[in-house]
Design an enzyme around this catalytic site. Structure first.
Site, PDB file in Angstrom:
ATOM      1  N   ARG A  52       0.836  -1.209   0.000  1.00  0.00           N
ATOM      2  CA  ARG A  52       0.000   0.000   0.000  1.00  0.00           C
ATOM      3  C   ARG A  52       0.870   1.258   0.000  1.00  0.00           C
ATOM      4  NH1 ARG A  52      -4.422   0.577   4.687  1.00  0.00           N
ATOM      5  NH2 ARG A  52      -2.572   1.064   5.919  1.00  0.00           N
ATOM      6  N   LYS A 151      -2.624   6.881   1.135  1.00  0.00           N
ATOM      7  CA  LYS A 151      -2.402   7.167   2.559  1.00  0.00           C
ATOM      8  C   LYS A 151      -1.332   8.248   2.637  1.00  0.00           C
ATOM      9  CE  LYS A 151      -2.097   4.719   6.940  1.00  0.00           C
ATOM     10  NZ  LYS A 151      -3.165   5.485   7.587  1.00  0.00           N
ATOM     11  N   GLU A 184     -16.055   6.095   5.522  1.00  0.00           N
ATOM     12  CA  GLU A 184     -15.257   5.471   6.584  1.00  0.00           C
ATOM     13  C   GLU A 184     -15.149   6.434   7.758  1.00  0.00           C
ATOM     14  OE1 GLU A 184     -11.149   4.932   5.327  1.00  0.00           O
ATOM     15  OE2 GLU A 184     -11.252   6.725   4.088  1.00  0.00           O
TER      16      GLU A 184
END
Ligand code: PMP
Length: 287
Positions: A52, A151, A184
C-alpha cells in the site's frame, strides 16, 4: 536506553531525531505513511502495508529510495534496536528537502522515517461496551480532489472530521462521501451487520483500503459469515443490528450508538464479538 528513530539509514535518539523545516512533508503534507503493528515480535501483514505504501507513493510520483526488501529490513532493524515485541510502527516517506515553492521536483531526495511507539488502543472497556459515534458534516474528500486510497501525509480532511466528532462530544466520526454514502471513519474502516450479513462500503465509495478491513473480510469467509461490499446510507446504519470499526491501532472496535440512536440491542453484537475473538487469536497467537 531511549527510543531510537530511524531516519535515512541511521538510528537516532528520540531527542536527536529531526528533519529539516524545508521538508515538503512538513510544508505541504507531501508524502505517504503507514501505521503497522508488531505482535509477539512479528510484524503483522508487513507485505500488505508495504504494498500500500509503494502504491500510495507511486500515485503521488514519489520514488521511495529503498526497495521492498530494504524497507522491510529497515523496519526490522528499528524494531530490534528498540528491543520491541509489541509495538506500533509509523513508517513515513516525505518528499524531502526542497524550496518554499510547491514544486516537488525541487526536492532533492525523499526521506524515510521509522518511529516506534507503544500501543495506544481505545480503553478496554470500550471493546466490551462499544463506542458512541456520529456522522459529521465534513465529507471524505472526493477521489478527484485527493483520493482516499492514497495514505498521504495530508490528513486535514480526517482531522476536521475528528474535530466535528469531538465538538459533538464523541471520539469518532463517520464520514460520508460526496454522494451521501457512508465512506469510513477518520482512521478506521466501518462494517455493519444487517439480516445476518456483514456489509462494508466498497473501495469506490472513496475509502482507504484498510489492511484490517482485508483481514476481517478473510475471517468472515473462513467463519462462513455472509459478506458483501455495498453502498451504505445513514438509513442502513440506523437499522443495522451491529456495527464495528477496523484499523491497525483500534483492531476491531464495536459501535453501539450512531447519531444518538442505539444500534441493535445497544450492546456489541455476536458477530462483532466472534470476529474480534478470532482476530485476537490470529494476532496474539502468532509465534
Ligand atoms: N481509514 C483511514 C482513513 C485510516 O487512516 C486507516 C488507518 N490507517 C484505516 C482506514 C484503517 O486502515 P488499516 O486497517 O490498514 O490500519
Amino acid at each position: 536506553m531511549g527510543l531510537k528513530v530511524y531516519i535515512d539509514g541511521k538510528l537516532y535518539e528520540k531527542e536527536d531525531a529531526k528533519i529539516s523545516v524545508f521538508d515538503h512533508g512538513l510544508l505541504y503534507g507531501d508524502g505517504v505513511f503507514e501505521g503497522i503493528r508488531v505482535y509477539n515480535g512479528k510484524v503483522f501483514r508487513l507485505r500488505e502495508h508495504l504494498d500500500r505504501l509503494f502504491d500510495s507513493a507511486r500515485y503521488i510520483m514519489l520514488s521511495i529510495p529503498l526497495n521492498h526488501e530494504e524497507l522491510e529490513a529497515a523496519v526490522h532493524q528499528t524494531i530490534q534496536a528498540n528491543g520491541l515485541r509489541d509495538a506500533y510502527i509509523r513508517l513515513v516517506i516525505t518528499r524531502g528537502v526542497g524550496t518554499l515553492g510547491l514544486d516537488p521536483n525541487k526536492c532533492s531526495r525523499p526521506s524515510v522515517i521509522i518511529i516506534t511507539d507503544s500501543i495506544t488502543l481505545y480503553p478496554e472497556e470500550l471493546y466490551r461496551n462499544g463506542l458512541d459515534v456520529v456522522t459529521v458534516v465534513t465529507m471524505r474528500s472526493h477521489p478527484s480532489v485527493l483520493n482516499p486510497r492514497v495514505k498521504s501525509l495530508n490528513y486535514l480532511n480526517n482531522i476536521l472530521a475528528k474535530i466535528d466528532a469531538q465538538n459533538a462530544g464523541v471520539m469518532e466520526a463517520i464520514m460520508l462521501n460526496p454522494n451521501g454514502f457512508v465512506a469510513e471513519c477518520t482512521g478506521d474502516n466501518i462494517f455493519i451487520v444487517g439480516r445476518d450479513t456483514l456489509l462494508t462500503p466498497p473501495l469506490n465509495a472513496g475509502i482507504l483500503e484498510g489492511v484490517t478491513r482485508g483481514v476481517v473480510i478473510e475471517l468472515a469467509r473462513e467463519m462462513h459469515i455472509p459478506f458483501s461490499e455495498a453502498d451504505l446510507t445513514q438509513y442502513d446504519l440506523y437499522i443495522a443490528d451491529e456495527c464495528f470499526l477496523t484499523g491497525t491501532a483500534a483492531e476491531i472496535i464495536p459501535v453501539v450508538k450512531i447519531d444518538g440512536r442505539p444500534i441493535g440491542t445497544g450492546k456489541p453484537g455476536d458477530i462483532t464479538h466472534a470476529l474480534l475473538s478470532r482476530f485476537r487469536e490470529l494476532t496474539r497467537g502468532q509465534s
